[in-house]
Scaffold this motif. Structure first.
Motif, mmCIF file in Angstrom:
data_model
loop_
_atom_site.group_PDB
_atom_site.id
_atom_site.type_symbol
_atom_site.label_atom_id
_atom_site.label_comp_id
_atom_site.label_asym_id
_atom_site.label_seq_id
_atom_site.Cartn_x
_atom_site.Cartn_y
_atom_site.Cartn_z
ATOM 1 N N THR A 187 21.723 62.371 10.467
ATOM 2 C CA THR A 187 20.745 61.291 10.335
ATOM 3 C C THR A 187 21.259 60.212 9.393
ATOM 4 O O THR A 187 21.145 59.009 9.682
ATOM 5 N N ALA A 232 24.038 58.220 11.066
ATOM 6 C CA ALA A 232 23.478 57.298 12.063
ATOM 7 C C ALA A 232 22.958 56.038 11.373
ATOM 8 O O ALA A 232 23.195 54.919 11.842
ATOM 9 N N GLY A 233 22.277 56.196 10.255
ATOM 10 C CA GLY A 233 21.773 55.045 9.505
ATOM 11 C C GLY A 233 22.892 54.201 8.927
ATOM 12 O O GLY A 233 22.864 52.971 9.001
ATOM 13 N N ASP A 243 24.579 52.496 11.799
ATOM 14 C CA ASP A 243 23.643 51.717 12.604
ATOM 15 C C ASP A 243 23.772 52.031 14.098
ATOM 16 O O ASP A 243 23.857 51.134 14.936
ATOM 17 N N ILE A 244 23.844 53.343 14.384
ATOM 18 C CA ILE A 244 23.879 53.818 15.765
ATOM 19 C C ILE A 244 22.933 55.014 15.882
ATOM 20 O O ILE A 244 22.411 55.494 14.878
ATOM 21 N N THR A 245 22.754 55.500 17.087
ATOM 22 C CA THR A 245 21.859 56.637 17.300
ATOM 23 C C THR A 245 22.512 57.936 16.816
ATOM 24 O O THR A 245 23.743 58.019 16.705
ATOM 25 N N LYS A 246 21.673 58.939 16.581
ATOM 26 C CA LYS A 246 22.206 60.249 16.210
ATOM 27 C C LYS A 246 23.051 60.815 17.354
ATOM 28 O O LYS A 246 24.042 61.495 17.116
ATOM 29 N N GLY A 247 22.671 60.510 18.589
ATOM 30 C CA GLY A 247 23.455 60.950 19.743
ATOM 31 C C GLY A 247 24.859 60.363 19.722
ATOM 32 O O GLY A 247 25.831 61.037 20.079
ATOM 33 N N GLY A 248 24.963 59.094 19.326
ATOM 34 C CA GLY A 248 26.271 58.450 19.202
ATOM 35 C C GLY A 248 27.115 59.119 18.134
ATOM 36 O O GLY A 248 28.298 59.421 18.345
ATOM 37 N N GLN A 279 26.772 62.139 17.057
ATOM 38 C CA GLN A 279 27.081 63.493 17.525
ATOM 39 C C GLN A 279 28.313 63.492 18.434
ATOM 40 O O GLN A 279 29.183 64.362 18.322
#
Length: 148
Positions: free
Chosen positions: A54, A57-58, A61-66, A68
């Protein structure tokens, strides 16, 4: 006379060149070819050791999926490691391996070499010129973002 089209053309030309830099994999001293997203994940972990998914991701500045997806690739290349907190077995945090630290440090050298001249140009600008450029790019990004 102001040539608006030329300014826009130069801006998009520079963005295209940046895009080429990002999508061309490079070896940062480890023997692995790393894409921009992968080395930026290494940098995020190197600058923020002990971050979880998390937090990364912050930071990026991308999604947690990115995150991952990139983490999975970097784990397979032995550039990062994951571990659990002793007091919270659910929480997974990330750090750089010895190999990952090499890539992290080599990226810094790459950045200086690649962008050093850009920094020199900005250093030579008067403060007012710099603020005008920064303001223009900020407004341009806001306008382009609003169009989505």
């Amino acid at each position: 006379m102001k040539n608006y089209e030329n300014i826009i053309k130069l801006y998009f030309s520079s963005m295209k060149l940046f895009e080429e830099i990002e999508k061309t994999p490079k070896d940062f001293g480890t023997g692995d070819l790393l894409y921009g997203s992968e080395i930026h994940t290494i940098v995020a972990i190197g600058e923020n050791p002990g971050s979880n998914m998390t937090e990364l991701a912050g930071i990026m500045d991308i999604t947690k999926g990115g995150v991952q997806k990139f983490v999975k690739k970097l784990l397979a290349k032995d550039l990062i490691y994951k571990t659990q907190l002793p007091d919270n077995k659910k929480e997974v945090i990330y750090g750089l391996t010895k190999k990952g630290n090499i890539a992290y440090k080599m990226h810094e050298t790459f950045e200086q070499k690649r962008f050093g001249k850009i920094y020199e140009i900005m250093d030579a600008m008067e403060e007012k010129e710099f603020r005008v450029l920064e303001g223009f790019l900020t407004e341009l990004n806001a306008i382009l973002s609003a169009g989505n």
